[in-house]
Design an enzyme around this catalytic site. Sequence first.
Site, PDB file in Angstrom:
ATOM      1  N   SER A 110       0.791  -1.292  -0.049  1.00 32.43           N
ATOM      2  CA  SER A 110      -0.089  -0.019  -0.220  1.00 32.43           C
ATOM      3  C   SER A 110       0.863   1.152   0.027  1.00 32.43           C
ATOM      4  CB  SER A 110      -1.090  -0.004   1.200  1.00 32.43           C
ATOM      5  OG  SER A 110      -1.451   1.176   1.446  1.00 32.43           O
ATOM      6  N   TYR A 169      -1.757   0.011  10.135  1.00 32.23           N
ATOM      7  CA  TYR A 169      -2.020  -0.333   9.038  1.00 32.23           C
ATOM      8  C   TYR A 169      -0.759   0.003   8.099  1.00 32.23           C
ATOM      9  CZ  TYR A 169      -3.627  -1.308   4.222  1.00 32.23           C
ATOM     10  OH  TYR A 169      -3.474  -1.786   2.846  1.00 32.23           O
TER      11      TYR A 169
END
Length: 234
Positions: free
Chosen positions: A142, A155
Amino acid sequence: MTTPKPIALVTGASRGIGRAVALELARQGWRVVCAARSQKALEALDDEIKAAGGEATLVPLDLRDYDGIDRLGGALFERFGKLDALAACAGALGALTPAHQASPALMDEVMGVNFTANQRLIRAMHPLLRASDAGRAVFISSGAARDPKAYWGPYAASKAALEALVRCYAAENAVTPIKANLFNPGPVRTAMRAKAFPGEDPMTLPTPEDVAPQIVKMLRADCAASGETIRFQN
């Protein structure tokens, strides 16, 4: 003589990018081992794979069952003797929260799915990838790994850790046929994206089906890249 189908393991195969990758692999002639938590969703995926003329092996598995990952490695060795590709597509967003308020349970969940489970997959599947003539592994990363924002600590940290791990693994296999890479899909029309950005119009985003062919290309024997983070090109 019929050429045996190459074998791929896809995690997070019940929905989103993982599901699309499993279907694309099947369409391109792979035997797909589909791992996810939901038995019902896996069975629905199996129906679609069969309708496309493909073959699937279903593995109901919570990736935080780390011993289960080890058992899966043993079962795949007994059945196939090798693994040609690993597509590690499972992921957990957790909650968006200030770093100082992230609970131990939240950190365990996000780090467990996004980082520790992938390390255990590398550990369990490495001998099988090594037994292939051209073992390939792709892990979903990501932009948060390199450009973390406020409230994205759990995250972002998990994806940054994953990127470091995969680059190390790729370097360790520089003299073997194994190639390991990261794939950054960017914004994609998934349930996780909707949870993170509830006000966003999902119809402005590419779909998992748009993204899947590029991941499958990275799993093919002719993929020469290794240790790279490759971004989706729409």
